[in-house]
Write an enzyme that holds these catalytic residues in place. Structure first.
Site, PDB file in Angstrom:
ATOM      1  N   GLN A 188       0.848  -1.189   0.000  1.00 52.69           N
ATOM      2  CA  GLN A 188       0.000   0.000   0.000  1.00 52.69           C
ATOM      3  C   GLN A 188       0.880   1.234   0.000  1.00 52.69           C
ATOM      4  OE1 GLN A 188      -3.260   1.315   1.361  1.00 52.69           O
ATOM      5  NE2 GLN A 188      -2.220   3.246   1.647  1.00 52.69           N
ATOM      6  N   THR A 189       0.566   2.176  -0.833  1.00 50.99           N
ATOM      7  CA  THR A 189       1.329   3.424  -0.796  1.00 50.99           C
ATOM      8  C   THR A 189       0.454   4.585  -1.218  1.00 50.99           C
ATOM      9  OG1 THR A 189       3.163   4.628  -1.786  1.00 50.99           O
ATOM     10  CG2 THR A 189       2.188   2.910  -3.107  1.00 50.99           C
ATOM     11  N   HIS A 197      11.353   2.137  -1.123  1.00 55.00           N
ATOM     12  CA  HIS A 197      10.131   1.331  -1.293  1.00 55.00           C
ATOM     13  C   HIS A 197      10.363   0.196  -2.286  1.00 55.00           C
ATOM     14  CE1 HIS A 197       8.776   5.572  -0.527  1.00 55.00           C
ATOM     15  NE2 HIS A 197       8.283   4.949   0.533  1.00 55.00           N
ATOM     16  N   ARG A 283       7.114   1.769   8.503  1.00 52.50           N
ATOM     17  CA  ARG A 283       7.052   2.637   9.679  1.00 52.50           C
ATOM     18  C   ARG A 283       5.922   3.637   9.510  1.00 52.50           C
ATOM     19  NH1 ARG A 283      12.671   3.991  11.791  1.00 52.50           N
ATOM     20  NH2 ARG A 283      12.036   6.133  11.400  1.00 52.50           N
ATOM     21  N   ASP A 284       5.206   3.883  10.589  1.00 46.82           N
ATOM     22  CA  ASP A 284       4.142   4.884  10.611  1.00 46.82           C
ATOM     23  C   ASP A 284       3.137   4.703   9.468  1.00 46.82           C
ATOM     24  OD1 ASP A 284       2.845   6.979  11.837  1.00 46.82           O
ATOM     25  OD2 ASP A 284       3.882   8.529  10.685  1.00 46.82           O
ATOM     26  N   HIS A 285       2.742   3.457   9.230  1.00 46.06           N
ATOM     27  CA  HIS A 285       1.776   3.156   8.169  1.00 46.06           C
ATOM     28  C   HIS A 285       0.469   3.919   8.423  1.00 46.06           C
ATOM     29  CE1 HIS A 285      -0.021   0.391   5.093  1.00 46.06           C
ATOM     30  NE2 HIS A 285      -1.115   0.769   5.719  1.00 46.06           N
ATOM     31  N   ALA A 286      -0.020   4.597   7.387  1.00 44.91           N
ATOM     32  CA  ALA A 286      -1.293   5.339   7.453  1.00 44.91           C
ATOM     33  C   ALA A 286      -1.294   6.412   8.534  1.00 44.91           C
ATOM     34  CB  ALA A 286      -2.486   4.394   7.653  1.00 44.91           C
TER      35      ALA A 286
END
Ligand SMILES: [Zn+2]
Length: 378
Positions: A188-189, A197, A283-286
């Site tokens: 997911q990005t 990435h 790290r710190d997704h969403a």
């Protein structure tokens, strides 16, 4: 596509891929019509396609309460975020039409329950903050005062901005099966893909059969890189640096909530519905601002038994190019000090691109940087 092949993929959440599409009813013109916000429209479309399986409509109070308090639906199935439809008043009839931003009816909802909710409580549980400066919380506070619950039937799907990237869960599943993939990792990005990435998606791909690059194309903050630019970046990157028979790029139609940890769980469950067996959590997704700890979106997976989610999270560190290692690496794999690493802050990258300069090749593929330079120029 053969039935046998798709059965080798991970099963949808709750066991069955929901399909809430159907024909418009004959009495559509007689129904009261209620408008949906962008977030609600995006949720509606994901209910229709099965991306939010097992949900068949907007949440009942029992599910809503259970999700806030326990991160499970009332039936015990893991679920991390409320999916509600906010209205001003209880409808006058048993069925209502749901309308898009232009006022066109797109779905019918069977009215099953109308209930009040506490916005601050929802904010605290879902977003871990009641601060109105948080974009997800701000959107919640702007909602109408009641939730309307019920099953939906969607007869008009939104026109996708990128039709070739618009694949429903049944279609990504068919695609995986056709290629003989069983283990598929989802990525997911909402940003262009730089070398870091690229490194983590390829590291993940080394251990599975296929990679789903699944950029979020729903509503985001206005300062995120525009979708069209990002899509162009993904295309040029995949065309030049990934083996075509191992990668699928498709759009994830969700609206960002910026709920950090809880949204990471939600994103993983959605990707399971699309057929992914693994999901990359960085790290710190969403996350947004400094509302969440760097690893909160990874740690929250420990609050579930692994069989509950049935999709394997793959956790990644911040990665960089190390001149001494001569390769991409992270603090987990490189012993050298920061001076040996090619590191650029987001601000520095934007500055370079804004001046029409390419960042170092160790940071960004030139083809991707070129697209961003063009985008910053206009
Ligand atoms: Zn090193």
């Amino acid at each position: 596509m053969t039935q046998v092949a798709t059965e080798k993929l991970v099963r949808p959440h709750g066991g069955t891929l929901v399909d809430r599409t159907g024909p418009a009813p004959d009495d559509l013109a007689d129904l009261e019509s209620l408008p949906l916000t962008q977030r609600e429209l995006s949720d509606l479309d994901m209910i229709a396609s099965g991306a939010l399986s097992p949900l068949e409509g907007f949440m009942h109070r029992a599910d809503y309460e259970s999700v806030l308090d326990e991160m499970h639906l009332a039936n015990g199935l893991a679920w991390s975020l409320p999916v509600g439809f906010a209205v001003d008043a209880a409808p006058r009839s048993e069925r209502v039409a749901l309308a898009d931003g232009a006022g066109r009816p797109v779905a019918v909802l069977e009215v099953e329950e109308v209930y009040p909710y506490d916005k601050e409580r929802e904010a605290q549980a879902a977003f871990r903050t009641t601060d109105a400066a948080h974009p997800g919380v701000a959107r919640l506070y702007a909602q109408k005062e009641l939730y309307l619950a019920g099953r939906v039937t969607v007869f008009e799907r939104p026109q996708p901005e990128f039709p070739e990237l618009a694949l429903d869960p049944a279609q990504t599943r068919a695609h995986f099966a056709e290629r003989g993939w069983r283990r598929v990792v989802g990525f997911q990005t909402r940003n262009p893909i730089h070398r870091a990435h690229e490194y983590l998606t390829k590291t993940a791909l080394e251990t599975v059969d296929g990679l789903l690059i699944h950029p979020l194309v729903g509503e985001t903050k206005s300062d995120d890189v525009p979708v069209a630019t990002r899509v162009e970046c993904y295309r040029v990157l995949v065309d030049n640096y990934y083996p075509g028979d191992r990668v699928l790029v498709s759009a994830f139609p969700a609206a960002m909530r910026y709920a950090g940890p809880r949204e990471a769980i939600w994103h993983a469950i959605c990707r399971k519905n699309y057929g992914c067996s693994h999901f990359i959590v960085g790290r710190d997704h969403a996350g947004v601002g400094d509302y969440y700890g760097t690893y909160d979106a990874q740690l929250i997976f420990d609050e579930f038994e692994s069989h509950e989610l049935d999709i394997e999270p793959m956790f990644f560190e911040h990665s960089f190019y190390c001149r001494v290692c001569g390769s991409m690496a992270s603090a987990k794999t490189c012993p050298h000090p920061g001076d040996d690493h090619v590191h650029l802050s987001g601000t520095k990258v934007r500055e370079l691109l804004g001046q029409g300069e390419l960042p170092p090749a160790e940071f960004s593929r030139p083809e991707v940087a070129q697209i961003l330079i063009e985008a910053y120029r206009t």
